[in-house]
Design a protein around this motif. Structure first.
Motif, PDB file in Angstrom:
ATOM      1  N   VAL A 169       0.884  -1.224   0.201  1.00 47.99           N
ATOM      2  CA  VAL A 169       0.191  -0.007   0.011  1.00 47.99           C
ATOM      3  C   VAL A 169       0.868   1.220   0.106  1.00 47.99           C
ATOM      4  O   VAL A 169       1.750   1.259   0.949  1.00 47.99           O
ATOM      5  N   CYS A 193      -9.164   5.548  -2.201  1.00 51.80           N
ATOM      6  CA  CYS A 193      -8.365   4.548  -2.433  1.00 51.80           C
ATOM      7  C   CYS A 193      -8.630   4.121  -3.969  1.00 51.80           C
ATOM      8  O   CYS A 193      -9.571   4.015  -4.391  1.00 51.80           O
ATOM      9  N   ASP A 195      -8.274   1.737  -6.858  1.00 50.90           N
ATOM     10  CA  ASP A 195      -8.379   0.151  -7.061  1.00 50.90           C
ATOM     11  C   ASP A 195      -8.337  -0.383  -8.175  1.00 50.90           C
ATOM     12  O   ASP A 195      -8.764   0.445  -9.172  1.00 50.90           O
ATOM     13  N   TRP A 205      -8.867  -5.096   0.172  1.00 54.00           N
ATOM     14  CA  TRP A 205      -7.599  -5.072   0.415  1.00 54.00           C
ATOM     15  C   TRP A 205      -7.449  -5.868   1.840  1.00 54.00           C
ATOM     16  O   TRP A 205      -8.076  -5.589   2.745  1.00 54.00           O
ATOM     17  N   VAL A 218     -12.517  -0.990   0.365  1.00 53.75           N
ATOM     18  CA  VAL A 218     -12.178   0.479  -0.160  1.00 53.75           C
ATOM     19  C   VAL A 218     -13.061   1.170  -0.963  1.00 53.75           C
ATOM     20  O   VAL A 218     -13.440   0.429  -1.957  1.00 53.75           O
ATOM     21  N   THR A 223     -10.920   4.018 -10.861  1.00 57.16           N
ATOM     22  CA  THR A 223     -10.495   2.684 -10.837  1.00 57.16           C
ATOM     23  C   THR A 223      -9.644   2.445 -12.192  1.00 57.16           C
ATOM     24  O   THR A 223     -10.000   3.215 -13.169  1.00 57.16           O
ATOM     25  N   LEU A 230      -2.413   2.783 -11.865  1.00 54.24           N
ATOM     26  CA  LEU A 230      -2.626   3.187 -10.610  1.00 54.24           C
ATOM     27  C   LEU A 230      -1.382   3.837  -9.855  1.00 54.24           C
ATOM     28  O   LEU A 230      -1.483   4.692  -9.163  1.00 54.24           O
ATOM     29  N   THR A 241      -3.112   3.614  -3.281  1.00 52.31           N
ATOM     30  CA  THR A 241      -3.226   2.314  -3.987  1.00 52.31           C
ATOM     31  C   THR A 241      -2.326   1.043  -3.280  1.00 52.31           C
ATOM     32  O   THR A 241      -1.605   1.400  -2.448  1.00 52.31           O
ATOM     33  N   ARG A 242      -2.764   0.170  -3.877  1.00 49.14           N
ATOM     34  CA  ARG A 242      -2.195  -1.389  -3.291  1.00 49.14           C
ATOM     35  C   ARG A 242      -1.808  -2.109  -4.621  1.00 49.14           C
ATOM     36  O   ARG A 242      -2.562  -2.463  -5.273  1.00 49.14           O
TER      37      ARG A 242
END
Length: 304
Positions: A169, A193, A195, A205, A218, A223, A230, A241-242
């Motif tokens: 993250v 967030c 995603d 997440w 999230v 998106t 991202l 973001t992750r």
């Protein structure tokens, strides 16, 4: 083999040249022989088989039915011989084209930077690389090697593990200065967030908190179907973001992005494999490329 045994492959090559040229003299010129030598070879084949293969007229040659059959067999046998010799030569000195498929981001960031060294080590090999997030058809022969992430489906293909990647993250310092730093996973409910847009097995997440796995739903205003996208959005300070750690090595190293909630990272890992048709018929050019990728990618610093 007896010393006087005929060189049947050589005779077939001469007969095939006669068929291609349409004349004895044309075949002789192509082969660097005299017309009389070519004529003797054709006559020797006919005498051994006991059939007429060619009807000679003053202007051209005509194949008999037996000649047509012998010409087809000669072409097939000579092609098989060429293929066998090419395969054995390839084993001794890898050469030819290797077609590689890789996911767009991982290919650009990890695989492509390795290719200059590979082709320098193997100048007789050419590499055709296709960067796409579509699953490549290895069994159908469209590519020789496909680099794939995650669990592999059952198939007759051979897989070689190249490494693994984790997830992290992250957010830009500009975003954190504006929106604050999340200290625990629950804080993400108050953040923008960024995603992935495609459906995943886990609709959120994952984190590990107080010894148990938790899944945080999230939300955000953008998106995307690409990890690279991202990352770009996060670098611009739009949100958190992750993504896979291979995406963000440079951005984290240069502090364009800051790791968040690492104490809660579940350390979920995703294996990376090279998938190809294995077995004894595997071309050496494919083997040396897979060996090279495995060696270089395993030598990379652990991701995440």
């Amino acid at each position: 083999m007896p010393r006087d045994a005929p060189d049947r492959a050589g005779e077939m090559a001469v007969f095939a040249a006669v068929v291609r040229a349409g004349s004895l003299s044309g075949a002789a010129r192509a082969l660097g022989l005299t017309p009389s030598a070519v004529s003797r070879i054709v006559a020797r084949i006919e005498a051994r088989l006991g059939v007429r293969l060619i009807v000679r007229t003053t202007r051209r040659l005509h194949l008999t039915a037996e000649g047509e059959a012998y010409a087809r067999a000669a072409r097939r046998i000579l092609a098989d011989l060429d293929e066998t010799e090419s395969t054995l030569a390839d084993q001794a000195s890898p050469r030819g084209k290797v077609r590689v498929s890789a996911a767009t981001a991982h290919g650009r960031l990890v695989v492509v930077p390795l290719l200059a060294e590979f082709v320098a080590l193997h100048p007789e090999i050419t590499v055709e690389i296709d960067l796409s997030d579509q699953v490549a058809d290895v069994l159908g022969g469209r590519v020789d090697v496909a680099i794939r992430f995650g669990p592999l489906a059952d198939s007759p293909l051979t897989a070689r593990r190249l490494g693994e990647t984790g997830r992290m993250v992250v957010a830009a310092p500009s975003y954190l200065a504006r929106a604050g730093v999340p200290r625990v996973p629950a804080d993400l409910a108050r953040h923008n967030c960024l995603d992935f847009s495609f459906r995943r097995v886990e609709p959120g997440w994952p984190f590990r908190e107080e010894g148990r796995d938790v899944l945080m739903a999230v939300r955000g205003n953008i998106t995307a179907n690409s990890g690279e996208t991202l990352v770009q959005l996060a670098v611009q300070g739009i949100g958190i973001t992750r993504v896979g750690t291979f995406h963000i090595g440079e951005e984290v190293a240069t502090r364009q992005l800051v790791p968040l909630l690492e104490a809660y990272n579940p350390q979920d890992r995703e294996s990376i494999h090279a998938v190809f048709v294995g077995g004894t018929a595997m071309p050496a050019r494919v083997r040396v490329l897979v060996d090279f990728l495995a060696q270089r990618m395993r030598a990379r610093p652990p991701e995440g």
